[in-house]
Design an enzyme around this catalytic site. Structure first.
Site, PDB file in Angstrom:
ATOM      1  N   ARG A   1      78.900  23.114  83.443  1.00  0.00           N
ATOM      2  CA  ARG A   1      80.117  23.430  84.153  1.00  0.00           C
ATOM      3  C   ARG A   1      79.794  24.383  85.205  1.00  0.00           C
ATOM      4  O   ARG A   1      79.096  25.270  84.950  1.00  0.00           O
ATOM      5  CB  ARG A   1      81.181  23.920  83.343  1.00  0.00           C
ATOM      6  CG  ARG A   1      81.813  22.526  82.540  1.00  0.00           C
ATOM      7  CD  ARG A   1      82.388  21.582  83.530  1.00  0.00           C
ATOM      8  NE  ARG A   1      83.118  20.593  82.668  1.00  0.00           N
ATOM      9  CZ  ARG A   1      82.725  19.274  82.618  1.00  0.00           C
ATOM     10  NH1 ARG A   1      81.420  19.108  82.831  1.00  0.00           N
ATOM     11  NH2 ARG A   1      83.097  18.558  81.946  1.00  0.00           N
TER      12      ARG A   1
ATOM     13  N   GLU B   1      84.257  23.204  93.935  1.00  0.00           N
ATOM     14  CA  GLU B   1      83.787  21.934  94.160  1.00  0.00           C
ATOM     15  C   GLU B   1      84.853  21.448  95.010  1.00  0.00           C
ATOM     16  O   GLU B   1      86.090  21.488  94.847  1.00  0.00           O
ATOM     17  CB  GLU B   1      83.599  21.033  92.719  1.00  0.00           C
ATOM     18  CG  GLU B   1      82.361  21.555  92.036  1.00  0.00           C
ATOM     19  CD  GLU B   1      82.103  20.670  90.814  1.00  0.00           C
ATOM     20  OE1 GLU B   1      82.760  19.714  90.525  1.00  0.00           O
ATOM     21  OE2 GLU B   1      81.303  21.000  90.103  1.00  0.00           O
TER      22      GLU B   1
ATOM     23  N   HIS C   1      78.424  16.612  91.377  1.00  0.00           N
ATOM     24  CA  HIS C   1      78.998  16.415  89.897  1.00  0.00           C
ATOM     25  C   HIS C   1      79.168  14.894  89.695  1.00  0.00           C
ATOM     26  O   HIS C   1      79.993  14.489  89.306  1.00  0.00           O
ATOM     27  CB  HIS C   1      80.306  16.969  90.140  1.00  0.00           C
ATOM     28  CG  HIS C   1      80.827  17.347  88.620  1.00  0.00           C
ATOM     29  ND1 HIS C   1      81.671  18.467  88.648  1.00  0.00           N
ATOM     30  CD2 HIS C   1      80.679  16.729  87.509  1.00  0.00           C
ATOM     31  CE1 HIS C   1      81.971  18.602  87.207  1.00  0.00           C
ATOM     32  NE2 HIS C   1      81.363  17.600  86.517  1.00  0.00           N
TER      33      HIS C   1
ATOM     34  N   ALA D   1      76.524  13.664  87.344  1.00  0.00           N
ATOM     35  CA  ALA D   1      75.500  13.297  86.196  1.00  0.00           C
ATOM     36  C   ALA D   1      76.154  12.663  85.187  1.00  0.00           C
ATOM     37  O   ALA D   1      75.133  11.683  84.462  1.00  0.00           O
ATOM     38  CB  ALA D   1      75.262  14.713  85.458  1.00  0.00           C
TER      39      ALA D   1
ATOM     40  N   GLY E   1      74.578  20.850  72.475  1.00  0.00           N
ATOM     41  CA  GLY E   1      75.451  19.657  71.967  1.00  0.00           C
ATOM     42  C   GLY E   1      75.060  18.729  72.165  1.00  0.00           C
ATOM     43  O   GLY E   1      73.718  18.428  72.165  1.00  0.00           O
TER      44      GLY E   1
END
Length: 318
Positions: free
Chosen positions: A231, A260, A279, A281, A148
């Site tokens: 994910r 998480e 998490h 990024a 993507g």
């Protein structure tokens, strides 16, 4: 033609800007579940998450804007999938940030930085001059799983190092800058044994949940590195830990996790061959303005009866 949009969640500060920018738009900002039920009864559109209990009151709803590119598990519940409402998401708002973070993880693994960072903490001088201690990117083959917006940018950037880039994607089949080839998702098992570096950027969907498990980890090259910036539910962490302990992988870098935050004491925390980031990024400037821009563009299109952008296949969650 006027329409009513209900703002659900923490982005109510956008309401005034949105109403000012889009003629004939009425924005409602309920502050309780009871107020939300009343507002949704007359809403044509909504922004935020709509659990089944609230969705049942949205009898006129035709458009729902998700507040994230990949909403948390449970966002696409069965009632929402069956409802005629069209859902759009926030994809391509963090592409540059996530791609840069991915390259940082890749370069760190390729040069052995996770181990050196731990040696620094211990105050130890431990240079490794073994040529095999680094991954020479111009001689490497990287497999990007999920081509993507983020996967495309990762491929373009990593190709500048001379890395051979191969993509696997469920939708994209056309060539893309930096990629030697992009193959269908059905060829993932065939491609894994050939990759020195596997980078996961796929969203969490029914098809990708637990896609990297013990069976697929057994297909990796023993000297391969693994990176996940997609994910967390796409990777079974227990299986990953076992593969690392067994020497089935050279190392891993993860920004997302099944659970998480990653629990204290989890085996991944202490491994010298693993790099973890919490998490983040997508962290970087302009993210909120980019998200608002998508909401604004879709509001204008909805008011004009035009096709919306970032439309989601609800059954596939993306």
């Amino acid at each position: 033609m006027s329409f009513t949009l209900v703002m659900l969640g923490d982005d109510r500060l956008w309401a005034a800007r949105l109403a000012q920018a889009v003629p004939n738009l009425r924005v409602l900002c309920p502050r309780s579940e009871a107020e939300a039920r009343v507002a949704l009864a007359e809403a044509d559109a909504a922004y935020g998450a709509l659990p089944a209990a609230l969705l049942a009151h949205a009898r006129r709803l035709r458009w729902l804007q998700a507040p994230q590119a990949g909403p948390p598990p449970g966002f696409y519940h069965p009632a929402l999938v069956e409802h005629p409402v069209q859902v759009t998401n926030m994809r391509d708002t963090y592409t540059d940030h996530v791609a840069a973070h991915t390259l940082a993880l890749v370069l760190s693994l390729a040069r052995g930085l996770p181990r050196y960072a731990r040696e620094q903490q211990r105050g130890q001088w431990a240079p490794d001059w073994d040529p095999g201690s680094v991954l020479p990117l111009p001689e490497a083959r990287a497999l990007v799983v999920g081509v993507g917006a983020v996967g495309l940018e990762v491929g373009r950037l990593l190709a500048t190092f001379g890395t051979q880039m191969v993509g696997v994607d469920a939708r994209r089949t056309k060539p893309a800058p930096g990629f030697q080839q992009i193959v269908p998702a059905e060829q993932l098992d065939e491609q894994l044994p050939q990759a020195d570096l596997v980078i996961l950027t796929v969203p969490h969907t029914p098809a990708t949940e637990s896609m990297i498990d013990a069976r697929r980890l057994a297909l990796f090259k023993p000297a391969a590195f693994f990176v996940n910036v997609g994910r967390g539910p796409t990777v079974r962490l227990d299986d990953l830990v076992k593969a690392l302990k067994a020497g089935r992988l050279r190392g891993a870098a993860l920004d997302v996790f099944e659970s998480e935050p990653l629990p204290a004491g989890h085996p991944l925390w202490g491994r010298d061959d693993v790099l973890l980031t919490p998490h983040v990024a997508g962290a970087g400037p302009h993210a909120d303005e980019r998200r608002f821009a998508i909401l604004l563009e879709n509001s204008r299109r909805f008011a004009a009866g035009q096709e919306l952008i970032n439309v989601v296949d609800k059954a596939q969650w993306f």
